[in-house]
Design an enzyme around this catalytic site. Structure first.
Site, PDB file in Angstrom:
ATOM      1  N   CYS A 106       4.357  -5.499 -14.013  1.00  0.00           N
ATOM      2  CA  CYS A 106       3.479  -5.267 -15.056  1.00  0.00           C
ATOM      3  C   CYS A 106       1.973  -5.468 -14.472  1.00  0.00           C
ATOM      4  CB  CYS A 106       4.045  -6.176 -16.168  1.00  0.00           C
ATOM      5  SG  CYS A 106       3.068  -5.751 -17.638  1.00  0.00           S
ATOM      6  N   CYS A 140       7.698   0.940  33.336  1.00  0.00           N
ATOM      7  CA  CYS A 140       8.338   1.178  32.027  1.00  0.00           C
ATOM      8  C   CYS A 140       7.460   1.366  30.884  1.00  0.00           C
ATOM      9  CB  CYS A 140       9.408   0.081  32.097  1.00  0.00           C
ATOM     10  SG  CYS A 140      10.350  -0.007  30.401  1.00  0.00           S
TER      11      CYS A 140
END
Length: 306
Positions: A106, A140
Site C-alpha cells: 500500500c 579463462c
C-alpha cells in the site's frame, strides 16, 4: 536526489500519509515503472499493480532488492521504504488473499514518480547509441568477466569466442585448441563514464601479457593474450598502451599480446554466464579466480560501481 515539496517531505521523509483516493496513481494503469520520487530508484513494474479499492496504489510484488521492510514501533504493521534512499513508501500487508501472491504493498502516490514504457524504450535506445564495444582475451573468461562486470560505466560483459578460423565456435571445440579461437569477453561500455584506455589498464593488470598461449595452468592458443580492436582509435590506444608498458619495464619478459582487428564474436554457452558469481565455492574459483578478483577489486576500487 530530487528536490521535494513540503508535502512530499512530510510523506517521504517524515513518514506521513496522503489522504485516501487523493493520489495521482490510485487508478493509474499505464505500462511502465514506478520509481522512488526522491532518488528515482525503480520500485515496481506496472504489471505488479492491482486495484485493491483501498484508496492508495497497491502492488503485489516489487523489483528485487528495491524495498526494505521495518516493523512499526507498535508491532502492528510493516513499513516499506526505498532501499536506496530510505524514503517512506507506505506499508505492506500479507494474508488478504486479494491476488495469487497474497501480498499488498500500500504505497503513497506522493512517494513515487511514473516512467512510461515509451520513455524507458527511448532512454534505452539513446543509451545504446552511445555505447561502444571492447573485446579482450586474457585467459579463462570466467575470471575476466567477473572483474569487468564490476567497473563503473560497463553496461554488460559477455563471455565468448573470437579470432578463429571456423564460422562457429563452442566450448568443447575451442578448448581443444584446434579452432584458433580465443576465450574472450565482449564488453559494452559507456565511453562517457569509462574510457577505452582505462579498460586497457585493467586488462593488462589482471593477467600476464608475457606468456604465449598460456595463463597460469591454462595452456593453449585459446588462452592467449589478445585485444580484438573495433576501430582505428582502439588500435592506436592498444599500441600506445603496450609501448608505455615496455618503456616502464613493468614486465621482465617481452609482451606477447596480440592486437588484431575484430571480425566475429560467438557467445559462450549459458552455463558460462556469471560463472564466478554462481560457482564461487568451486575449487577452481576459490583457488584461481577469487584471489585475482579480490586483488583487482582493491586495485581498481576508485572506478568500481557503487
Amino acid at each position: 536526489m530530487n528536490e521535494l515539496t513540503e508535502f512530499e517531505k512530510y510523506v517521504i521523509e517524515q513518514k506521513g500519509t496522503e489522504r485516501p483516493f487523493s493520489g495521482e496513481y490510485v487508478n493509474h494503469d499505464a505500462e511502465g515503472l514506478y520509481l522512488c520520487k526522491k532518488c528515482l530508484n525503480p520500485l515496481y513494474k506496472s504489471e505488479f499493480k492491482f486495484n485493491a479499492y483501498c484508496g492508495w496504489p497497491a502492488f503485489d510484488d516489487e523489483i528485487h532488492g528495491a524495498i526494505d521492510r521495518t516493523l512499526d514501533a507498535d508491532g502492528q504493521r510493516t513499513e516499506i521504504t526505498c532501499h536506496e534512499c530510505g524514503g517512506h513508501l507506505g506499508h505492506v500487508f500479507k494474508g488478504e488473499m486479494l491476488t495469487g501472491k497474497n501480498t499488498r504493498h500500500c504505497v503513497n502516490s506522493t512517494s513515487m514518480v511514473f516512467k512510461s514504457k515509451e520513455e524507458i524504450e527511448n532512454e534505452r535506445s539513446a543509451k545504446a547509441k552511445s555505447m561502444e564495444l571492447a573485446t579482450f582475451g586474457a585467459g579463462c573468461f570466467w575470471c575476466i568477466e567477473a572483474i569487468f562486470q564490476r567497473l563503473d560505466g560497463v553496461e554488460s560483459v559477455i563471455s565468448g569466442y573470437s579470432g578463429g578460423g571456423t564460422e562457429d565456435a563452442h566450448y568443447e571445440a575451442v578448448t581443444s585448441g584446434t579452432t584458433g579461437h580465443a576465450e574472450v569477453v565482449q564488453v559494452t561500455y559507456d565511453p562517457n563514464v569509462i574510457s577505452y584506455q582505462t579498460l586497457l589498464a585493467v586488462f593488462f593488470a589482471i593477467h600476464d601479457p608475457t606468456t604465449l598461449n598460456r595463463q597460469g595452468n591454462d595452456k593453449g592458443p585459446q588462452y592467449r593474450s589478445v585485444i580484438f580492436t573495433h576501430d582505428a582509435k582502439q588500435v592506436d590506444a592498444a599500441t600506445i598502451a603496450i609501448s608505455k608498458l615496455i618503456q616502464q619495464g613493468i614486465w621482465p619478459k617481452p609482451i606477447v599480446t596480440e592486437v588484431t582487428m575484430f571480425e566475429a564474436f560467438y557467445q559462450a554457452e549459458s552455463f558460462h554466464e556469471n560463472y564466478f558469481a554462481n560457482n564461487a565455492e568451486q575449487p577452481y574459483c576459490q583457488i584461481l579466480i577469487k584471489p585475482k578478483f579480490e586483488q583487482a577489486m582493491k586495485q581498481f576500487e576508485a572506478i568500481l560501481k557503487k
